[in-house]
Scaffold this motif. Structure first.
Motif, mmCIF file in Angstrom:
data_model
loop_
_atom_site.group_PDB
_atom_site.id
_atom_site.type_symbol
_atom_site.label_atom_id
_atom_site.label_comp_id
_atom_site.label_asym_id
_atom_site.label_seq_id
_atom_site.Cartn_x
_atom_site.Cartn_y
_atom_site.Cartn_z
ATOM 1 N N ARG A 270 29.520 16.037 31.025
ATOM 2 C CA ARG A 270 28.634 15.597 29.552
ATOM 3 C C ARG A 270 27.598 15.976 29.445
ATOM 4 N NH1 ARG A 270 27.107 9.288 27.523
ATOM 5 N NH2 ARG A 270 27.037 9.262 25.732
ATOM 6 N N LEU A 271 26.701 16.379 28.640
ATOM 7 C CA LEU A 271 25.228 16.320 28.933
ATOM 8 C C LEU A 271 24.307 15.714 27.930
ATOM 9 C CD1 LEU A 271 24.776 20.673 28.204
ATOM 10 C CD2 LEU A 271 25.656 19.094 30.544
ATOM 11 N N SER A 272 23.341 15.350 28.395
ATOM 12 C CA SER A 272 22.422 14.409 27.769
ATOM 13 C C SER A 272 21.253 14.943 27.723
ATOM 14 C CB SER A 272 22.415 12.882 28.689
ATOM 15 O OG SER A 272 23.747 12.109 28.556
ATOM 16 N N CYS A 273 20.304 14.457 26.332
ATOM 17 C CA CYS A 273 19.215 15.614 26.445
ATOM 18 C C CYS A 273 17.881 13.925 26.036
ATOM 19 C CB CYS A 273 19.037 16.471 25.211
ATOM 20 S SG CYS A 273 16.976 16.749 25.101
ATOM 21 N N ALA A 274 16.790 13.634 26.209
ATOM 22 C CA ALA A 274 16.070 12.954 25.773
ATOM 23 C C ALA A 274 14.855 12.714 25.264
ATOM 24 C CB ALA A 274 16.166 11.415 27.499
ATOM 25 N N ALA A 275 14.325 12.805 24.608
ATOM 26 C CA ALA A 275 13.342 13.285 23.328
ATOM 27 C C ALA A 275 11.916 12.264 23.651
ATOM 28 C CB ALA A 275 13.223 13.839 22.675
ATOM 29 N N SER A 276 10.913 11.839 24.235
ATOM 30 C CA SER A 276 10.376 11.045 24.945
ATOM 31 C C SER A 276 8.823 11.660 23.940
ATOM 32 C CB SER A 276 10.222 11.000 25.843
ATOM 33 O OG SER A 276 9.608 11.296 26.978
ATOM 34 N N GLY A 277 8.005 10.684 23.775
ATOM 35 C CA GLY A 277 6.284 11.490 23.308
ATOM 36 C C GLY A 277 5.983 11.005 21.601
ATOM 37 N N ARG A 278 4.867 11.453 21.421
ATOM 38 C CA ARG A 278 5.132 11.212 19.776
ATOM 39 C C ARG A 278 5.550 11.671 18.715
ATOM 40 N NH1 ARG A 278 -1.789 12.758 20.364
ATOM 41 N NH2 ARG A 278 -1.908 11.135 22.292
ATOM 42 N N ILE A 279 6.600 11.093 18.800
ATOM 43 C CA ILE A 279 8.013 11.446 17.820
ATOM 44 C C ILE A 279 7.459 10.402 16.805
ATOM 45 C CG2 ILE A 279 10.098 11.523 17.447
ATOM 46 C CD1 ILE A 279 9.725 12.459 20.769
ATOM 47 N N PHE A 280 7.595 10.844 15.784
ATOM 48 C CA PHE A 280 7.637 9.986 14.235
ATOM 49 C C PHE A 280 9.344 10.021 13.879
ATOM 50 C CE2 PHE A 280 6.479 7.712 10.976
ATOM 51 C CZ PHE A 280 7.087 8.956 9.624
ATOM 52 N N SER A 281 9.583 11.171 13.841
ATOM 53 C CA SER A 281 10.290 11.563 12.930
ATOM 54 C C SER A 281 11.447 12.614 13.705
ATOM 55 C CB SER A 281 11.094 11.381 12.176
ATOM 56 O OG SER A 281 10.179 12.503 11.214
ATOM 57 N N ILE A 282 12.632 12.562 13.904
ATOM 58 C CA ILE A 282 13.750 13.834 14.427
ATOM 59 C C ILE A 282 14.499 14.902 13.054
ATOM 60 C CG2 ILE A 282 15.589 14.956 16.073
ATOM 61 C CD1 ILE A 282 14.151 13.208 18.333
ATOM 62 N N ASN A 283 14.348 15.600 13.843
ATOM 63 C CA ASN A 283 15.472 16.976 12.139
ATOM 64 C C ASN A 283 16.753 16.649 12.851
ATOM 65 O OD1 ASN A 283 16.196 17.564 10.022
ATOM 66 N ND2 ASN A 283 15.415 19.220 9.973
ATOM 67 N N ALA A 284 16.596 18.187 13.457
ATOM 68 C CA ALA A 284 18.285 18.539 13.907
ATOM 69 C C ALA A 284 17.538 18.830 15.520
ATOM 70 C CB ALA A 284 18.536 19.861 13.316
ATOM 71 N N MET A 285 18.973 18.490 15.835
ATOM 72 C CA MET A 285 18.842 18.723 17.666
ATOM 73 C C MET A 285 20.231 19.007 17.493
ATOM 74 S SD MET A 285 18.841 14.355 18.687
ATOM 75 C CE MET A 285 17.900 14.626 19.839
ATOM 76 N N ALA A 286 19.878 20.225 18.823
ATOM 77 C CA ALA A 286 21.212 21.499 19.184
ATOM 78 C C ALA A 286 20.985 21.555 20.460
ATOM 79 C CB ALA A 286 20.895 22.376 18.258
ATOM 80 N N TRP A 287 21.963 22.161 20.937
ATOM 81 C CA TRP A 287 22.989 22.771 22.669
ATOM 82 C C TRP A 287 22.359 24.324 22.451
ATOM 83 C CZ3 TRP A 287 22.031 20.622 26.408
ATOM 84 C CH2 TRP A 287 22.047 18.625 26.418
ATOM 85 N N TYR A 288 22.058 24.867 22.978
ATOM 86 C CA TYR A 288 22.188 26.638 23.590
ATOM 87 C C TYR A 288 22.688 26.409 24.377
ATOM 88 C CZ TYR A 288 19.874 27.046 18.467
ATOM 89 O OH TYR A 288 19.150 27.035 17.607
ATOM 90 N N ARG A 289 23.126 27.877 24.723
ATOM 91 C CA ARG A 289 23.385 27.963 26.881
ATOM 92 C C ARG A 289 23.199 29.769 26.616
ATOM 93 N NH1 ARG A 289 29.697 27.754 25.916
ATOM 94 N NH2 ARG A 289 30.743 29.613 24.654
#
Length: 120
Positions: free
Chosen positions: A19-38
């Motif tokens: 299971r992979l996890s990714c945490a976004a932080s910082g000056r975020i107002f809103s997030i649209n799409a989130m994706a995984w690439y390889r």
């Protein structure tokens, strides 16, 4: 302004799970799409799975039925549950997030990458 931190990669035998996890932080107002690439060695980076802000998902054909992408909007996190892993899933996995910062700028960031190795 925005940071992405990935975790969860590793070495696993064929048929196993990660299971992979990714945490976004910082000056975020809103997030649209989130994706995984390889990106496998010697190959181009490819989209694995993507999830929109409304929860719509799409997957590359080779992972359908084995991988599941999900997100936690309250925590600005995206996950990739990978089951029935195959040696051909071996690659560096990157998360990608796009959205709007608190000063109304669009952002599109990549994580640092996490290695997934599946042994046969």
């Amino acid at each position: 302004q925005v940071q992405l931190v990935e975790s969860g990669g590793g070495l696993v035998q064929a048929g196993g799970s990660l299971r992979l996890s990714c945490a976004a932080s910082g000056r975020i107002f809103s997030i649209n799409a989130m994706a995984w690439y390889r990106q496998a060695a010697g190959k181009q980076r490819e989209l694995v799975a993507r999830i929109t802000s409304s929860g719509s998902t799409n997957y590359r054909d080779s992972v359908k039925g084995r991988f599941t992408i999900s997100r936690d909007n309250a925590k600005n996190m995206v996950y990739l549950q990978m089951n029935s892993l195959k040696p051909e899933d071996t690659a560096v996995y990157y998360c990608n997030v796009d959205g709007i910062t608190t000063d109304w700028r669009r952002f599109d960031y990549w994580g640092q990458g996490t290695q997934v190795t599946v042994s046969s």
